[in-house]
Design an enzyme around this catalytic site. Structure first.
Site, mmCIF file in Angstrom:
data_model
loop_
_atom_site.group_PDB
_atom_site.id
_atom_site.type_symbol
_atom_site.label_atom_id
_atom_site.label_comp_id
_atom_site.label_asym_id
_atom_site.label_seq_id
_atom_site.Cartn_x
_atom_site.Cartn_y
_atom_site.Cartn_z
ATOM 1 N N LEU A 1 44.059 34.110 47.428
ATOM 2 C CA LEU A 1 43.069 35.560 46.942
ATOM 3 C C LEU A 1 42.966 35.546 45.210
ATOM 4 C CD1 LEU A 1 42.364 38.574 48.318
ATOM 5 C CD2 LEU A 1 44.624 39.142 47.801
ATOM 6 N N ASP A 2 41.686 35.180 45.094
ATOM 7 C CA ASP A 2 40.777 35.600 43.932
ATOM 8 C C ASP A 2 39.112 36.372 43.724
ATOM 9 O OD1 ASP A 2 40.765 34.190 40.973
ATOM 10 O OD2 ASP A 2 38.819 32.564 41.530
ATOM 11 N N ALA A 3 39.938 37.603 44.926
ATOM 12 C CA ALA A 3 38.859 38.452 44.279
ATOM 13 C C ALA A 3 39.121 39.929 43.759
ATOM 14 C CB ALA A 3 38.581 39.052 46.271
ATOM 15 N N GLY B 1 37.315 31.250 40.609
ATOM 16 C CA GLY B 1 37.781 30.835 39.823
ATOM 17 C C GLY B 1 36.376 29.560 39.568
#
Length: 546
Positions: free
Chosen positions: A364-366, A546
């Site tokens: 989860l990179d939001a 990322g």
């Protein structure tokens, strides 16, 4: 009104004026978000501030216009239109300069955008507010109620068109300056129509001058040195302002002015942002690297994380990225190979709700420092993510907060919320600083009970592409979450939890050029609205992806 009457209908000049004022006032309101967001963020305080200022300016214009309505004429309305067009030219030409100067005012962070919004959008919205009472006064309808109702209806229809056209058609296709120029030209054209069919000399000359000012403003915005580097690509997408900037050998993707993803053009294997190395931590926590067969990234950005996984591991990589223009930019400027990953263009939560797939790892990179999609933070979302994981699957969340203190409120709430959905949680700080940073939380569906010694042993034994010794050393004890809330869909607490972080120092650790050793320099404190400094070892601007 029957169909024949509707076809034959020709609006009066006052009706045309109020219709166009509705289009431009609401169009400017939508455009304001796109103009202000790169400097102050697009969180609820910015959007709410824009709505508040525009409504207040309209109300003041209605009030003043009502007091002067007895003297209303079509010619006076034309001058109001021209005056609004002139100010739109000011917005086009000087918005960046005004945003920069107002961002340094000593205000609480949640109110930081208000001065800029007031200066940029208060005056033109105020002038447009005069049009409705003037049009009601000049209406041919019998009775005050019928005249005012007719004006309200036309103005609202114009607002619907202005809102819809700006949101769904203009912003995805045109730049901010081009949209502003279009609104200005519409106002000038309307001003001429109000004084036609043979406009007097003064309004005609004034209209020509205003058109020249608008075209000059759109084509000759102030040239300002960009401390970030050379802008190799920029566009306004349906969701945000996207820029690709080269500085030395580093290429960085900026979204709404915030650093999002970065690569080293001379050293593609280098993790420019240290925290992206931490994405590999689940490979130490899994029983074996080969056990991670399916991986989902929620948030693509420059796709550096997904591409790294696709190169290093024998796993199927899915990526959910909401903005298709971001994916296209990653393909053009960050070397994204679509054959290596499967891309889904939609919201991460909606994707999880509709898919039947299960994953061994979800990254989860939001999140951003000041713009967190709350629907990806709640207990309901975490339950959904847990359900879409294999029995021994893991969720890796990149959370931006401080490890302790007031700026840790969001981290503590997110940790407690995840505790309700997962059996095992581990946190890792990415900086020795106590400042706001990227904190990595790895949540597991099954208890793992791995000690630091276990992780060190696995890091030595497993042939990973990165050395995670520093990450293991940065493992943190479970935080005290007794006073932290559990985030739920029906409780919008995320924005208030982010409040203590506004205006605080935010450390983005970077690896040294030519190696993957972490650079520990950090930036100095700066107002939340300020852009990233030239020091690329750290920055205060919000970052995610990322």
């Amino acid at each position: 009104m029957d169909i024949r009457s509707a076809v034959a209908y020709r609006p009066t000049k006052p009706e045309l004026a109020v219709f166009v004022s509705g289009i431009t006032s609401m169009g400017l309101e939508i455009l304001a978000v796109r103009i202000v967001a790169p400097q102050f963020g697009s969180h609820i305080y910015t959007v709410g501030g824009i709505l508040t200022v525009c409504l207040a300016a309209l109300s003041l214009g209605y009030w003043q216009g009502g007091k002067r309505a007895a003297f209303a004429t079509n010619r006076e309305m034309s001058w109001l239109m021209l005056g609004t067009a002139v100010y739109i030219g000011v917005v086009i030409y000087a918005s960046d300069l005004l945003l920069t100067h107002t961002s340094v005012l000593a205000l609480p962070p949640r109110y930081a955008s208000l001065p800029a919004v007031i200066v940029l959008f208060g005056p033109p919205t105020y002038l447009l507010g005069f049009i409705s009472p003037y049009a009601a006064e000049l209406s041919t309808k019998e009775g005050t109620g019928e005249a005012s109702g007719h004006v309200y209806a036309l103005g609202t229809i114009g607002s619907i068109i202005g809102s819809g056209a700006t949101t769904f058609f203009l912003i995805p296709v045109l730049t901010v300056s081009q949209i502003g120029l279009l609104f200005g030209l519409i106002l000038v054209g309307t001003a001429l129509a109000l004084t036609g069919p043979t406009p007097p000399r003064k309004p005609t000359v004034a209209s020509v001058i205003v058109v020249l000012l608008l075209v000059g403003a759109a084509g000759g915005a102030p040239v300002d040195f960009d401390h970030r580097g050379d802008i190799v690509y920029e566009t306004g997408t349906a969701h945000q302002q996207l820029e690709i900037v080269d500085s030395g050998s580093e290429r960085t993707m900026y979204l709404d002015g915030a650093r999002h993803s970065a690569i080293d053009l001379e050293d593609p294997d280098r993790h420019v942002f240290t925290y992206t190395k931490y994405f590999h931590l689940p490979m130490l926590m899994a029983d074996g690297v080969d056990d991670v067969d399916r991986v989902l990234f929620i948030g693509g950005g420059g796709y550096t994380g997904p591409q790294d996984f696709a190169e290093q591991y024998d796993a199927d990589i899915d990526v959910v990225e909401l903005d298709p223009d971001v994916t296209d930019a990653a393909e053009e400027y960050f070397g994204l190979e679509r054959d290596d990953v499967t891309v889904y263009t939609e919201d991460g939560r909606q994707f999880l709700e509709r898919t039947d797939e299960t994953y061994d790892l979800i990254v989860l990179d939001a999140y951003k420092q000041d713009q967190v999609p709350f629907h990806l933070t709640t207990e309901e979302f975490m339950d959904l993510a847990s359900d879409r994981l294999a029995d021994n699957g893991m969720l890796h969340a990149n959370v931006i907060a401080a490890p302790s203190g007031a700026a840790a409120e969001f981290y503590h709430a997110q940790y407690r919320t995840m505790e309700a959905s997962f059996d095992d949680l581990e946190s890792f700080r990415t900086s020795d600083s106590s400042a706001i940073q990227n904190i990595q939380i790895v949540a597991s569906n099954e208890p793992r009970d791995l000690s630091v010694a276990d992780l060190v042993e696995r890091n030595d034994e497993r042939d990973l592409s990165v050395d995670l010794s520093a990450a293991i050393d940065n493992r943190m004890a479970a935080p005290d979450t007794d006073d932290a809330p559990v985030l739920r869909d029906d409780r919008g607490e995320v924005d208030s939890l982010l409040d203590p972080m506004f205006g605080q120092r935010y450390v983005i650790e970077e690896t040294d050029t030519g190696s993957n050793e972490t650079t520990t320099e950090s930036s100095e404190s700066a107002p939340a609205a300020m852009t990233a400094p030239t020091d690329t070892s750290a920055a205060t601007a919000p970052l995610y992806g990322g």
